[in-house]
Motif scaffolding. Structure first.
Motif, PDB file in Angstrom:
ATOM      1  N   CYS A  18      -2.253  15.491 -35.571  1.00 57.00           N
ATOM      2  CA  CYS A  18      -2.531  16.923 -35.763  1.00 57.00           C
ATOM      3  C   CYS A  18      -1.713  17.506 -36.904  1.00 57.00           C
ATOM      4  CB  CYS A  18      -2.205  17.698 -34.478  1.00 57.00           C
ATOM      5  SG  CYS A  18      -3.271  17.338 -33.076  1.00 57.00           S
TER       6      CYS A  18
ATOM      7  N   TRP B 177      -3.825  24.225 -29.295  1.00 56.37           N
ATOM      8  CA  TRP B 177      -4.710  24.069 -30.438  1.00 56.37           C
ATOM      9  C   TRP B 177      -4.446  25.130 -31.496  1.00 56.37           C
ATOM     10  CZ3 TRP B 177      -7.946  28.338 -31.087  1.00 56.37           C
ATOM     11  CH2 TRP B 177      -8.138  29.137 -29.964  1.00 56.37           C
TER      12      TRP B 177
ATOM     13  N   ASP C 204     -14.584  21.914 -27.840  1.00 53.31           N
ATOM     14  CA  ASP C 204     -14.634  21.228 -29.137  1.00 53.31           C
ATOM     15  C   ASP C 204     -16.050  21.214 -29.694  1.00 53.31           C
ATOM     16  OD1 ASP C 204     -11.980  20.741 -28.682  1.00 53.31           O
ATOM     17  OD2 ASP C 204     -12.237  18.646 -28.093  1.00 53.31           O
TER      18      ASP C 204
ATOM     19  N   TYR D  22      -7.444  21.726 -34.856  1.00 55.88           N
ATOM     20  CA  TYR D  22      -6.722  20.567 -34.327  1.00 55.88           C
ATOM     21  C   TYR D  22      -6.263  20.917 -32.917  1.00 55.88           C
ATOM     22  CZ  TYR D  22      -6.875  18.745 -39.018  1.00 55.88           C
ATOM     23  OH  TYR D  22      -7.333  18.282 -40.225  1.00 55.88           O
ATOM     24  N   ARG D  23      -6.570  20.014 -31.996  1.00 55.76           N
ATOM     25  CA  ARG D  23      -6.237  20.265 -30.583  1.00 55.76           C
ATOM     26  C   ARG D  23      -5.460  19.091 -30.012  1.00 55.76           C
ATOM     27  NH1 ARG D  23      -8.248  19.079 -25.663  1.00 55.76           N
ATOM     28  NH2 ARG D  23     -10.119  18.061 -26.454  1.00 55.76           N
ATOM     29  N   TYR D  24      -4.407  19.412 -29.282  1.00 58.32           N
ATOM     30  CA  TYR D  24      -3.640  18.411 -28.545  1.00 58.32           C
ATOM     31  C   TYR D  24      -3.563  18.895 -27.099  1.00 58.32           C
ATOM     32  CZ  TYR D  24      -0.248  14.711 -27.721  1.00 58.32           C
ATOM     33  OH  TYR D  24       0.383  13.579 -27.263  1.00 58.32           O
TER      34      TYR D  24
ATOM     35  N   SER E 275      -9.504  16.144 -31.780  1.00 56.91           N
ATOM     36  CA  SER E 275      -8.866  16.144 -30.461  1.00 56.91           C
ATOM     37  C   SER E 275      -7.955  14.920 -30.364  1.00 56.91           C
ATOM     38  CB  SER E 275      -9.934  16.090 -29.360  1.00 56.91           C
ATOM     39  OG  SER E 275      -9.338  15.851 -28.101  1.00 56.91           O
TER      40      SER E 275
END
Length: 592
Positions: free
Chosen positions: A155, A290, A246, A284-286, A143
């Motif tokens: 990411c 994600w 998550d 991968y998360r922003y 995250s």
């Protein structure tokens, strides 16, 4: 080391030592004067401080040019005293946010933005200062959105290693949560915060912010769900809520730690070898964007997507956008956080086999549109030097964002477009041919291989300002201080390296108002003392240029934007002045 830093480190250390600890007696910290002063300073230093909330107060109230330094400091101290008293006596109530709509990049749509008052922004900053050290211990390594020492490249950077010929992650689930910030259930969010915070006063304060409502075009509307976009604490609250997603992914799909859980890791690996029953994944998360990389079949990726959809909908009350949540093969390429990521398995178009990450076509198109707006027919009165400086700022900032990937070909396309637009703009501005533009405004710039011919202009000191090319940007390899193990940044002795990303929220187009004109305008208005400098009437004033000097053929001391060349006049006098100018121009045209 300040007391604030020591307290934040103590909170982070306690959260790291005991992962199940619930913090009590936190409310007294946000009532401390030192904390309030620090939070207010952070709010006033932010670019958005000049935008007022529903109470009309903005940065100008603390930096009024008409007030002395003593009066400004007195106003600041009164503001802090009032807020501190309201917090201590539990009488503080947040005001509704002022809701406006701003353009959504890359589309013709608009997205809502909530603008809290300065006081509410200060309290939200206090909450962020209090909660972020605690939650940074819990947030998982994949995250990266709106977190200290994190950026989009955290990411993007791991993707080439995961999609190479050896590791072979080939399918990508592109996740998009529909209106994530607007649909977060309030009570579920409070429950997530309460996992770490047991102080009822803090929870009640967060609930008041969520329920404060919004004002749009003078009408009040209650807020039953969502965190307002624009609030300082909103990204942190959204991350706290999405942390539950998550954790669910980490529990069901992520690989166990190979060092501390070696047997579980070996079992996980055996199940996910080529042809195994389960697929290996990496997430991968922003913020609410994600992706999940899948090493397996498309059917396995589809099953994982459906499980993510079910969990988000049933457990968290969020909904995936069906049209935007897709499954893509890495060879077909996908867009993520402004980057185009694809893999080339066969040598073609001059590319060898490998992963390629470049700016998206949408991003290039948006930047070209900005360049086009900066050089359209309505800007022909802008100064040539100012125009080069403004275009350089845009190109340099955009190129810096992509300097850690493979942007060379995209940069060449942008440079060619900027050159063409600038040549066309100069030809229209001075009514000359393209050949004359090259002869007058392009000069020989020293450099390797004999240098090159480039657009340039001289500033007041006689120094040359050259057009900046995106291809001049030095490319780098992004290497963060730590990759797999992400300790709490509040406990780091050495601050982690940050990949500095440029801000492009407001873009100067080269118009001479910035910054000389604004300072001169304030001086002229103070000189007038509220009365028109022509008729003497006390009315609302506007600043007018005394003489229309043709730009490009004047000396610096003759510039229009000097205070001596400006006058403060009322609206009636301005109308008369422009009417006289139009009559004069018509007479001159008739003579020709």
């Amino acid at each position: 080391m300040s007391d604030i830093t020591k307290t934040q480190q103590g909170l982070a250390r306690k959260a790291q030592t005991n992962r199940d600890h619930r913090f009590e007696d936190l409310y007294h910290l946000i009532c401390k004067r030192e904390w309030i002063e620090e939070a207010l300073q952070h709010v006033l230093n932010n670019d958005g401080a000049e935008t007022a909330g529903v109470d009309g107060m903005s940065w100008k109230a603390f930096n009024d040019a008409d007030k002395s330094d003593f009066e400004k400091e007195k106003f600041r101290q009164q503001f802090i005293d009032e807020l501190q008293t309201e917090l201590r006596t539990r009488r503080y109530r947040p005001k509704p946010v002022r809701r406006v709509e701003i353009p959504k990049p890359g589309t013709n749509k608009k997205r809502p933005l909530g603008i809290p008052t300065i006081k509410d922004r200060t309290v939200q900053t206090l909450l962020k200062m209090l909660m972020e050290p605690i939650w940074e211990t819990d947030f998982l390594h994949f995250s990266n959105g709106f977190r200290p020492a994190r950026c989009t490249m955290d990411c993007i950077a791991p993707l080439p290693a995961l999609c190479n010929s050896h590791v072979k992650y080939r399918w990508v689930i592109e996740g998009d949560i529909r209106a994530c910030f607007d649909r977060v259930p309030h009570e579920k969010l409070i429950a997530e915060v309460a996992r770490r915070v047991a102080d009822g006063n803090i929870l009640a304060l967060i609930r008041r912010f969520l329920k404060s409502g919004l004002m749009e075009r003078g009408k009040f509307a209650p807020t039953e769900e969502g965190t307002p976009q624009g609030g300082i604490a909103s990204p942190l609250l959204a991350n706290i809520y999405l942390h539950r997603f998550d954790e669910w992914y980490n529990q069901n799909y992520a690989a166990p730690n190979a060092k501390t859980q070696s047997s579980a890791y070996q079992q996980w690996l055996a199940q996910r070898k080529k042809g195994g029953a389960k697929a290996a994944t990496q997430m991968y998360r922003y913020a609410d964007d994600w992706i999940v990389l899948v090493r397996g079949t498309k059917q396995q990726a589809q099953a994982i997507k459906e499980e993510c959809k079910t969990f988000l909908q049933e457990e968290m009350g969020l909904e995936l956008s069906e049209e935007k949540t897709t499954i893509t093969h890495v060879e077909d390429g996908f867009d993520f956080l402004g980057y185009r990521i694809s893999r080339n398995n066969r040598p073609s178009d001059g590319h060898p086999v490998g992963m390629y990450i470049r700016p998206t076509d949408k991003g290039l198109k948006r930047t070209k549109l900005k360049i086009k707006q900066m050089t359209d027919s309505t800007t022909l009165n802008d100064d040539y030097l100012a125009k080069i400086q403004a275009m350089n700022a845009l190109v340099r900032g955009w190129a810096s964002y992509y300097r850690a990937v493979n942007p060379s070909k995209t940069f060449q396309l942008l440079d060619a477009y900027v050159w063409l637009r600038l040549r066309t703009w100069l030809a229209k501005k001075y009514k000359i041919s393209p050949k004359q533009v090259r002869q007058r405004y392009m000069h020989r710039q020293k450099g390797p291989k004999g240098g090159r011919t480039e657009f340039a202009a001289q500033d007041a000191e006689g120094n040359w300002v050259w057009r900046y090319r995106a291809t001049q940007t030095r490319l780098i390899e992004y290497r963060p201080t730590f990759k797999k193990s992400w300790p709490n940044p509040y406990l780091e002795k050495v601050q982690s390296e940050r990949f500095a990303l440029p801000r492009q929220e407001t873009q100067w187009t080269g118009y001479n108002e910035a910054p000389t004109y604004q300072a001169s305008r304030r001086e002229v208005l103070q000189r007038a003392q509220g009365s028109c400098e022509r008729c003497g009437k006390e009315r609302k004033l506007t600043v007018h240029h005394k003489h229309r000097v043709k730009r490009g053929r004047r000396k610096l001391e003759q510039a229009d934007n000097r205070p001596g060349m400006l006058e403060a006049i009322c609206w009636d006098c301005q109308v008369k002045e422009h009417r006289a100018e139009n009559i004069y121009r018509n007479k001159m045209r008739a003579k020709k």
